[in-house]
Each structure stands twice: as C-alpha cells, then as structure tokens.
Write a protein that holds these residues in place. Structure first.
Motif, PDB file in Angstrom:
ATOM      1  N   LEU A 181      32.008 -32.167  33.351  1.00 61.97           N
ATOM      2  CA  LEU A 181      31.413 -31.915  32.035  1.00 61.97           C
ATOM      3  C   LEU A 181      32.555 -31.623  31.071  1.00 61.97           C
ATOM      4  CD1 LEU A 181      28.738 -31.329  30.383  1.00 61.97           C
ATOM      5  CD2 LEU A 181      29.098 -28.940  30.965  1.00 61.97           C
ATOM      6  N   SER A 233      31.255 -15.906  33.620  1.00 62.33           N
ATOM      7  CA  SER A 233      30.751 -16.245  34.951  1.00 62.33           C
ATOM      8  C   SER A 233      29.228 -16.257  35.010  1.00 62.33           C
ATOM      9  CB  SER A 233      31.309 -15.268  35.989  1.00 62.33           C
ATOM     10  OG  SER A 233      30.956 -13.955  35.637  1.00 62.33           O
ATOM     11  N   ASP A 234      28.572 -15.691  34.013  1.00 59.34           N
ATOM     12  CA  ASP A 234      27.108 -15.739  33.993  1.00 59.34           C
ATOM     13  C   ASP A 234      26.606 -15.645  32.559  1.00 59.34           C
ATOM     14  OD1 ASP A 234      27.597 -13.089  33.433  1.00 59.34           O
ATOM     15  OD2 ASP A 234      26.801 -12.303  35.297  1.00 59.34           O
ATOM     16  N   ALA A 235      25.302 -15.560  32.399  1.00 61.44           N
ATOM     17  CA  ALA A 235      24.731 -15.484  31.044  1.00 61.44           C
ATOM     18  C   ALA A 235      23.542 -14.542  31.039  1.00 61.44           C
ATOM     19  CB  ALA A 235      24.302 -16.871  30.572  1.00 61.44           C
ATOM     20  N   SER A 270      19.631 -27.385  36.601  1.00 64.36           N
ATOM     21  CA  SER A 270      20.549 -27.106  35.498  1.00 64.36           C
ATOM     22  C   SER A 270      21.815 -27.957  35.608  1.00 64.36           C
ATOM     23  CB  SER A 270      20.897 -25.614  35.503  1.00 64.36           C
ATOM     24  OG  SER A 270      22.129 -25.388  34.880  1.00 64.36           O
ATOM     25  N   ILE A 285      26.552 -28.725  23.822  1.00 61.43           N
ATOM     26  CA  ILE A 285      25.319 -28.133  24.389  1.00 61.43           C
ATOM     27  C   ILE A 285      25.115 -26.735  23.798  1.00 61.43           C
ATOM     28  CG2 ILE A 285      24.266 -27.205  26.504  1.00 61.43           C
ATOM     29  CD1 ILE A 285      25.641 -29.479  28.066  1.00 61.43           C
ATOM     30  N   ALA A 316      26.208 -34.789  29.831  1.00 60.45           N
ATOM     31  CA  ALA A 316      27.597 -35.246  29.751  1.00 60.45           C
ATOM     32  C   ALA A 316      27.628 -36.765  29.726  1.00 60.45           C
ATOM     33  CB  ALA A 316      28.389 -34.723  30.942  1.00 60.45           C
ATOM     34  N   ALA A 318      30.432 -19.690  41.030  1.00 57.80           N
ATOM     35  CA  ALA A 318      29.903 -19.008  39.845  1.00 57.80           C
ATOM     36  C   ALA A 318      29.736 -17.508  40.044  1.00 57.80           C
ATOM     37  CB  ALA A 318      28.569 -19.620  39.468  1.00 57.80           C
ATOM     38  N   GLN A 341      23.034 -30.912  33.055  1.00 52.16           N
ATOM     39  CA  GLN A 341      24.326 -30.906  32.362  1.00 52.16           C
ATOM     40  C   GLN A 341      25.089 -32.205  32.630  1.00 52.16           C
ATOM     41  OE1 GLN A 341      26.591 -27.089  32.336  1.00 52.16           O
ATOM     42  NE2 GLN A 341      24.893 -26.301  33.540  1.00 52.16           N
ATOM     43  N   TYR A 350      31.127 -27.072  35.053  1.00 51.03           N
ATOM     44  CA  TYR A 350      29.784 -26.934  34.503  1.00 51.03           C
ATOM     45  C   TYR A 350      29.589 -25.518  33.997  1.00 51.03           C
ATOM     46  CZ  TYR A 350      28.251 -31.489  36.110  1.00 51.03           C
ATOM     47  OH  TYR A 350      28.103 -32.826  36.260  1.00 51.03           O
ATOM     48  N   TRP A 351      28.572 -25.357  33.140  1.00 49.49           N
ATOM     49  CA  TRP A 351      28.255 -24.028  32.637  1.00 49.49           C
ATOM     50  C   TRP A 351      27.381 -23.342  33.684  1.00 49.49           C
ATOM     51  CZ3 TRP A 351      24.353 -22.936  28.133  1.00 49.49           C
ATOM     52  CH2 TRP A 351      24.320 -21.546  27.897  1.00 49.49           C
ATOM     53  N   GLY A 352      28.003 -22.460  34.461  1.00 53.79           N
ATOM     54  CA  GLY A 352      27.300 -21.781  35.552  1.00 53.79           C
ATOM     55  C   GLY A 352      26.145 -20.930  35.065  1.00 53.79           C
ATOM     56  N   GLY A 353      26.197 -20.498  33.827  1.00 53.52           N
ATOM     57  CA  GLY A 353      25.154 -19.609  33.307  1.00 53.52           C
ATOM     58  C   GLY A 353      24.030 -20.337  32.586  1.00 53.52           C
ATOM     59  N   HIS A 354      24.033 -21.684  32.639  1.00 51.80           N
ATOM     60  CA  HIS A 354      23.046 -22.431  31.854  1.00 51.80           C
ATOM     61  C   HIS A 354      21.595 -22.066  32.203  1.00 51.80           C
ATOM     62  CE1 HIS A 354      20.362 -26.002  31.366  1.00 51.80           C
ATOM     63  NE2 HIS A 354      20.743 -25.820  30.119  1.00 51.80           N
ATOM     64  N   LYS A 355      21.271 -22.139  33.499  1.00 55.52           N
ATOM     65  CA  LYS A 355      19.900 -21.834  33.919  1.00 55.52           C
ATOM     66  C   LYS A 355      19.530 -20.389  33.543  1.00 55.52           C
ATOM     67  CE  LYS A 355      17.152 -20.967  38.045  1.00 55.52           C
ATOM     68  NZ  LYS A 355      15.842 -21.054  37.385  1.00 55.52           N
ATOM     69  N   ILE A 394      23.604 -14.683  39.849  1.00 51.20           N
ATOM     70  CA  ILE A 394      23.573 -15.966  39.177  1.00 51.20           C
ATOM     71  C   ILE A 394      23.087 -17.040  40.124  1.00 51.20           C
ATOM     72  CG2 ILE A 394      26.031 -16.386  39.597  1.00 51.20           C
ATOM     73  CD1 ILE A 394      25.114 -17.461  36.366  1.00 51.20           C
ATOM     74  N   ASP A 395      22.198 -17.843  39.629  1.00 53.41           N
ATOM     75  CA  ASP A 395      21.711 -18.970  40.403  1.00 53.41           C
ATOM     76  C   ASP A 395      21.834 -20.190  39.508  1.00 53.41           C
ATOM     77  OD1 ASP A 395      20.281 -20.869  41.775  1.00 53.41           O
ATOM     78  OD2 ASP A 395      18.336 -20.061  41.168  1.00 53.41           O
ATOM     79  N   PRO A 396      22.883 -21.003  39.683  1.00 57.50           N
ATOM     80  CA  PRO A 396      23.088 -22.122  38.773  1.00 57.50           C
ATOM     81  C   PRO A 396      21.901 -23.084  38.796  1.00 57.50           C
ATOM     82  CG  PRO A 396      24.943 -21.899  40.288  1.00 57.50           C
ATOM     83  CD  PRO A 396      23.853 -21.015  40.786  1.00 57.50           C
TER      84      PRO A 396
END
Lengths: 69, 436
Positions: free
Chosen positions: B203, B90-92, A30, B211, A38, A15, A34, B120-125, A24-26
């Motif tokens: 996912l 790559s992020d959010a 989280s 989502i 799913a 990521a 997900q 997966y959505w890497g930027g979710h958190k 970024i820290d997935p």
C-alpha cells in the motif's frame, strides 16, 4: 494451518504492540479492502498518465502557434 | 517501557514528532524519568515516562456525537501528521483519546512506531469499528451509539452495521468502501481462501494518505440524522434571557462555588451546561457534566467549545451508570470508581429518578451525597408542573416524595449549610456538606 492463516497471524503479530492492553485485530476484510483501494489508486494513476498523453498528443497537433503567444 | 519498544521509542523521539505534537497540544505532555529511581514500577524498564494527571477519564460510550466526531478527526490528524515524520501508529483505538474540556488529546505515547514503506494501516478496521461506524449509526439511521458501544466496548463492526443500511446509504463512497465492501470481504474471507498475492500487494504511502484524507472529509461532513446542524449552534438564543428564578439559582450556585473552590466538580443532569458554566466562572477549575439527553449534551458541547470552557459533558443514565467493565472488570472504570469530585450539583434532577424511575427518595439522597462531600441539590416538589407532567399518565405511588422527608434524609448523611426557595412552585435549593 494453511498459508492464509499464517499470513494473517504474521500480520496480526506485526500490528500488536508490546502493551498487554493495546488490542488490535487488523481483520482480513480490512487488509483486502486496503489492497483493493491501493489497486484502484494505481489504476487511476495509470489512467491519468494515459489521458495526459492523449491530451498532449492532440494539443501538440492542434497547437501550431508557439507557446509564448 | 521495556527494551521491546526501545528501538521504536528512539526512532520516534529523534524524528521530532513527539515534541511537535506536545507543543501543538495534540498529545499529552511527558517527562522522562530515571528508571533506576522507579524500579518499583518494573525492574526491566529502560524508560519511565510520566504524564500529567487528567481531571476526568471518559470512554467513547459516554461521548456525545460531537465528542466522538472530534475524537475521530483527532485520531486521523495524529496519524497523518505522524506519517510526515516517517512514523505510524500501531493501532487506532478510541480509548487512546481523552478530553480536557471538549478538546481531544492523544494519550498513548507508546503506540507510535517506525513506518515501513508499503505497509498496510493496521488500525483501519479498529478505526472503522470504534469511530466511523458508531458515527454512521447516528448520522445515517438516527440511532445514538452509546448503548451499543457500552455493550460491545470495541465498537460496531462493519459486518454488524452493513445489514442495517438502506441502499441509498450505500451510494456514498465512504460507506460503500469502508462499511459495505469491508464487511463483504471479511465475510468472504471466512469461507474462501484468500490468495497470497492479494495480501502481498504493498500500500503506497500516497494511497494510505488518500484513504485517511477521504475518511477525514467524510467524517467532517457527518451530523446526527435526527438533528439539524444549527440546533446545537443556537443554544445562546434559546437561553438568552434570565428570569428571576434562573438568576436566583445562578447566584446561589455562584456563592457555593466561591466557597468550595474545588478543582473538579460534577454536574448531574447538566442539561446545556448553563450551571456548569456558573461553577467555572466562580472558582471551579473543571466540571464534568452528566446527562442522558443527546440534544442537551450536544448543546453543552457547543457551549464548552464556543466559550473554551473546562467542561466535559458526558452521556449518563443515573439509574444505570457506566459499570466497571472490560478485561477482569478493571479495564474501563465505572462511574463510581472514577468519582473524584469535591463538589457536585444536581439541579432539577431528583424528580427524574424518584418519580420517573421509581428510585426511593432516601436511597437517592444517600447515593447523591456519596458522590461529593459538598453539593447543591434542588428539591422539586410534586406541585411543580414538571413533576405533574411526569405523573400525568401514572398513579401517584410516591407518598414519601415531599420536602420534609427529603430534608430529613439529607440531614441523616450531611449537614445543611444553606437552603433557599427559588420558585413560586416551591422548588428549593439545598447546599449540603458531609462532615469528614
């Protein structure tokens, strides 16, 4: 290092972009969430398919009349 | 940009997404320059991109609720649009959104990359921490996000927000999943080994879009708990009349704006943006407004949005403005570092600092004139009912708070171009100019 840590590090690595400032820290929570969503979506789709089958079974049984009427 | 990101760069540009986002004014424009001519930037660069300079840079802890909400929706829209092109982000981070007026723009051209099926959505958190949770804090509990966000910079995590929620808040599916469940899973993962299988399940794209759409409709429905939606939609009705005093004040500001013709002006204590609008209607191209009242900021947002004004109203406490902070204290510039205005106005402002916050008048004046070389400061005398209100429950320890002392200190650091008494209570507008 256990497997989970390895996976988390691998996911984190995927990521992270090249920029030094793009943090970024997935987060395991989280990722697990997900996965769960799913899974729920898959269950919902399966349920829907199953329900449509039941519905079509009954509509075929009761539907004596041809469709174009 | 170096060779590490080259492959993604090519893929994303060839997909047509970037052109589409720039054309629809969702992404800041870019010009591709020749790396050979810009070797001073980085001699390993394979691409050099240039972007237009923004009039103002702002951070999520300076945004009001509607600004943060609009940034959140913009972030989701960019990602949903990208997925249609086989691209993901790559992020959010909320710091990838900036505003022109109150219109959000995405600014990180290098966070686009190829989407891999099932990922997966890497930027979710990050999205939850930086957008969803701060919005929920205000929406569910009535607490503005600004102070907490300014302290933590990366937002408010689900683990922090979840324990503050009442059971009735958790009935909403978006809160139950993204806040409560995520926090629980995160806490559990710390003490219990997570099976490889749980992390290996793909996912599907449809689920990811589902989502994102769920978050979009949840965030669209959010409004501050302590306010009715209509409050900031009805600002015109509250301010529809112009009494003589307001009119004179407006004429003075209009004359000042026409004479200065600055590209950017700052409005300290902007309130609902009434005088920011006067500046914009008289030759100033862009106004950044500052206020600490959430209600006023929300009304200023509504004014800018409804009239398509180049006005960005930000949350700001003049006695404690945003500092230089983040990594090496260079990452997020403070209020002082970002000062770029050629003009400023501070109307009905100084008594809030001088009387309510005990800032000595001379210190306040010299701080104000350093913000911009041209400006208008309103002096509100002690006899004014608003100042009397501030003094109602406290001893008057401000012998120096008077007009002659104000003028004297102002003249020490600037010259007075014009002054005008605008009210019966003795309010005076001072137009100053700092000799360069």
């Amino acid at each position: 290092m256990n497997n989970v840590q390895k996976i988390i590090i691998a996911l984190t690595g995927l990521a992270v972009s090249g920029s030094a400032f793009a943090y970024i820290d997935p987060g395991t929570g989280s990722i697990l969430l997900q996965g769960l969503l799913a899974g729920l979506a898959a269950v919902a789709v399966a349920g829907k398919v199953f329900w449509l089958r039941i519905k079509s079974f009954f509509t075929r049984k009761s539907g004596d009349k041809p469709e174009d009427q | 940009m170096t060779s590490i990101a080259e492959e993604d760069y090519k893929f994303v540009r060839e997909s047509g997404l970037i052109t589409e986002l720039i054309d629809s004014e969702k992404l800041l424009p870019e010009t591709v320059l020749d790396p050979a001519e810009h070797i001073e930037l980085d001699d390993n660069a394979v691409y050099v991109l240039e972007h237009p300079r923004l009039e103002a840079v702002s951070y999520p802890y300076e945004w009001s609720f509607p600004l943060l909400k609009s940034a959140a929706l913009h972030q989701l829209e960019i990602l949903l649009e990208s997925l249609k092109y086989g691209v993901t982000l790559s992020d959010a981070t909320a710091y990838n959104i900036q505003f022109k007026g109150v219109r959000p723009f995405f600014i990180d051209h290098l966070s686009f990359r190829k989407y891999e099926a099932g990922e997966y959505w890497g930027g979710h958190k990050q999205f939850c921490d930086q957008f969803l949770n701060p919005l929920l804090l205000r929406s569910l509990l009535g607490v503005p996000h600004n102070s907490w966000y300014r302290g933590s910079l990366e937002g408010i995590s689900s683990e922090e927000l979840s324990p503050l929620l009442k059971w009735r808040h958790k009935l909403k599916i978006g809160v139950l999943t993204h806040v409560v469940l995520q926090a629980k899973l995160q806490t559990r993962a710390k003490v219990k080994t997570v099976s490889k299988k749980a992390l290996a399940r793909p996912l599907p794209l449809k689920s990811l879009q589902h989502i994102l759409e769920g978050l979009r409709s949840h965030i669209t429905s959010l409004s501050p708990k302590d306010k009715e939606k209509s409050v900031w939609e009805n600002y015109t009705e509250e301010h529809s009349y112009d009494d003589q005093e307001t009119l004179e004040k407006k004429n003075f500001i209009a004359e000042f704006a026409q004479a200065i013709h600055a590209p950017v002006a700052w409005d300290l204590g902007c309130n609902t943006g009434e005088y920011s609008q006067v500046l914009l209607e008289n030759g100033i191209n862009y106004v950044v407004g500052f206020d600490y009242d959430q209600g006023a900021l929300e009304q200023a947002y509504a004014r800018a949005d409804a009239n398509n004004l180049n006005l960005l109203p930000l949350f700001f406490d003049a006695a404690n403005p945003s500092p230089d902070q983040g990594w090496a204290q260079l990452e997020r510039a403070g209020f002082k570092t970002r000062t770029n205005a050629k003009a400023m106005i501070a109307l009905a402002f100084i008594h809030h600092l001088s009387i309510a916050r005990n800032i000595p008048l001379a210190a306040l004046v010299s701080w104000l004139v350093r913000i911009a070389p041209n400006g208008v400061i309103e002096f509100v005398p002690k006899e004014d009912p608003m100042v009397q209100e501030l003094l109602r429950f406290r001893k008057d320890i401000f012998p120096d708070y008077n007009e002659s002392h104000f003028q004297e200190t102002l003249e020490k650091s600037a010259s007075i171009v014009k002054k005008k008494v605008i009210s019966k209570s003795g309010r005076v507008l001072y137009w100053y100019s700092v000799d360069s």
